[in-house]
Scaffold this active site. Structure first.
Site, PDB file in Angstrom:
ATOM      1  N   HIS A  62       0.814  -1.227   0.000  1.00  0.00           N
ATOM      2  CA  HIS A  62       0.000   0.000   0.000  1.00  0.00           C
ATOM      3  C   HIS A  62       0.847   1.276   0.000  1.00  0.00           C
ATOM      4  O   HIS A  62       0.308   2.362  -0.263  1.00  0.00           O
ATOM      5  CB  HIS A  62      -0.919   0.044   1.218  1.00  0.00           C
ATOM      6  CG  HIS A  62      -1.987  -0.996   1.225  1.00  0.00           C
ATOM      7  ND1 HIS A  62      -2.821  -1.220   0.150  1.00  0.00           N
ATOM      8  CD2 HIS A  62      -2.361  -1.878   2.188  1.00  0.00           C
ATOM      9  CE1 HIS A  62      -3.666  -2.203   0.452  1.00  0.00           C
ATOM     10  NE2 HIS A  62      -3.399  -2.620   1.670  1.00  0.00           N
ATOM     11  N   ASP A  70      -2.898 -10.618  -2.418  1.00  0.00           N
ATOM     12  CA  ASP A  70      -3.426 -10.125  -1.148  1.00  0.00           C
ATOM     13  C   ASP A  70      -4.895  -9.739  -1.344  1.00  0.00           C
ATOM     14  O   ASP A  70      -5.310  -9.362  -2.444  1.00  0.00           O
ATOM     15  CB  ASP A  70      -2.626  -8.901  -0.722  1.00  0.00           C
ATOM     16  CG  ASP A  70      -2.908  -8.433   0.688  1.00  0.00           C
ATOM     17  OD1 ASP A  70      -2.118  -8.751   1.586  1.00  0.00           O
ATOM     18  OD2 ASP A  70      -3.921  -7.734   0.888  1.00  0.00           O
ATOM     19  N   HIS A  89      -6.360  -7.156  -0.322  1.00  0.00           N
ATOM     20  CA  HIS A  89      -6.445  -5.717  -0.578  1.00  0.00           C
ATOM     21  C   HIS A  89      -5.619  -5.369  -1.813  1.00  0.00           C
ATOM     22  O   HIS A  89      -4.528  -5.913  -2.020  1.00  0.00           O
ATOM     23  CB  HIS A  89      -5.933  -4.926   0.621  1.00  0.00           C
ATOM     24  CG  HIS A  89      -6.650  -5.217   1.894  1.00  0.00           C
ATOM     25  ND1 HIS A  89      -6.180  -6.129   2.813  1.00  0.00           N
ATOM     26  CD2 HIS A  89      -7.812  -4.732   2.393  1.00  0.00           C
ATOM     27  CE1 HIS A  89      -7.019  -6.186   3.832  1.00  0.00           C
ATOM     28  NE2 HIS A  89      -8.017  -5.367   3.605  1.00  0.00           N
ATOM     29  N   ASP A 149      -4.574 -12.771   3.546  1.00  0.00           N
ATOM     30  CA  ASP A 149      -5.788 -12.248   4.157  1.00  0.00           C
ATOM     31  C   ASP A 149      -7.031 -12.476   3.299  1.00  0.00           C
ATOM     32  O   ASP A 149      -8.132 -12.067   3.686  1.00  0.00           O
ATOM     33  CB  ASP A 149      -5.648 -10.775   4.529  1.00  0.00           C
ATOM     34  CG  ASP A 149      -4.938  -9.947   3.485  1.00  0.00           C
ATOM     35  OD1 ASP A 149      -4.608 -10.487   2.406  1.00  0.00           O
ATOM     36  OD2 ASP A 149      -4.700  -8.755   3.740  1.00  0.00           O
TER      37      ASP A 149
END
Length: 309
Positions: A125, A162, A164, A246
């Site tokens: 991120h 991931d 996200h 995740d």
């Protein structure tokens, strides 16, 4: 040759405060997986600290300086609402990026078949001038630039599964046709980026958003119909994987329904692609995963695919 592991005790010391999802127990659980009989003999290397110059390849120099100066003498300092530094964080954030560079060297030198970087904090991120979502420096992007600037490669790919979207990696790769970023991720979900219309300067960005509660079928279709064909067309010289766990069905921060076999399958497919495209050169980097059982299951499945390649 076998799978090399890059990690460091200082990742345990990065203290994000009570109740934070990106907590030290995450790396401890990964180390427990690495101590299982099937992985115990894998060669392990201490992650070195990245050089400030290496961080500045992908991050604004002023941002790099601001982060390093923000490490507190006591207590905690917040870079944003989610991203926390403690007095023991400096080594961890430098070694998380340095691990990827060292792993790239090992794979390119032929001393390792492939490599797994068991690091924290995660990095995908982190944007050029902004910390986000637990991420300080963009570890995988630093590794990609190390491969190009220090090791003479031109075309490097990152595949991110991931849960996200890796908005930071996408932002850093957007304007460079010789960098490829592909992502499967839940949408809608933080950080709100990653639509199929986001394609980069030369169709070098490939997003495959998945609706909440997607599982095995949707994930494998996204990989086989969008990600893997685009990766083949790109013809990378090195593949890096942002390996977040995740998307596991147990994870509290999202609502996809992956299981261990899904992570094994995806890793195996990417290793097979690397065998065809770039001499098997694969470096993987730990990103998310916030349920300890799900993290262990995903990590073990990931390592099984790497070690059996």
């Amino acid at each position: 040759m076998t799978t090399a592991i890059f990690t460091h005790q200082d990742f345990l010391a990065h203290d994000t405060g009570p109740g934070h999802p990106e907590r030290p127990e995450r790396i401890a659980v990964v180390w427990e997986v690495l101590d299982r009989d099937e992985f115990r003999d894998l060669p392990r290397f201490e992650a070195p600290e990245a050089e400030v110059e290496q961080l500045r390849w992908v991050h604004d120099p002023a941002y790099v300086d601001a982060v390093l100066n923000a490490v507190p003498d006591s207590g905690h300092a917040r870079l944003d609402a989610d991203t926390v530094l403690s007095p023991t964080s400096r080594s961890a954030i430098l070694r998380a990026a340095g691990a990827v560079c060292a792993a790239v060297d090992a794979v390119l030198d032929g001393t390792a078949k492939n490599a797994f970087c068991a690091v924290r904090p995660c990095g995908h991120h982190a944007e050029p001038a902004r910390a986000m979502g637990f991420c300080v420096f963009n570890n995988v992007a630093v590794g990609a630039e190390h491969a190009r600037k220090r090791r003479g490669l031109t075309r490097v790919a990152v595949v991110d599964y991931d849960v996200h979207h890796g908005n930071g990696t996408q932002a850093m790769f957007w304007d460079d046709a010789d960098l490829f970023f592909a992502s499967t991720h839940q949408s809608p979900l933080y950080p709100g980026t990653g639509s199929m219309s986001e394609t980069g300067v030369a169709d070098n960005i490939v997003n495959a958003p998945l609706p909440p509660h997607s599982g095995t079928v949707e994930f494998r279709q996204a990989m086989e119909r969008r990600i893997l064909p685009a990766l083949e067309e790109f013809q990378p010289e090195l593949i890096l994987i942002s390996a977040g766990f995740d998307a596991h069905a147990r994870d509290p921060l999202a609502s996809l329904n992956f299981t261990g076999p899904d992570f094994e399958w995806a890793t195996r497919k990417l290793v097979e692609a690397a065998d065809r495209l770039c001499g098997g050169r694969v470096v993987t980097v730990l990103e998310g995963g916030y349920d300890m059982v799900g993290l262990a299951e995903g990590c073990a499945a990931h390592l099984q695919a790497l070690t059996r390649a």
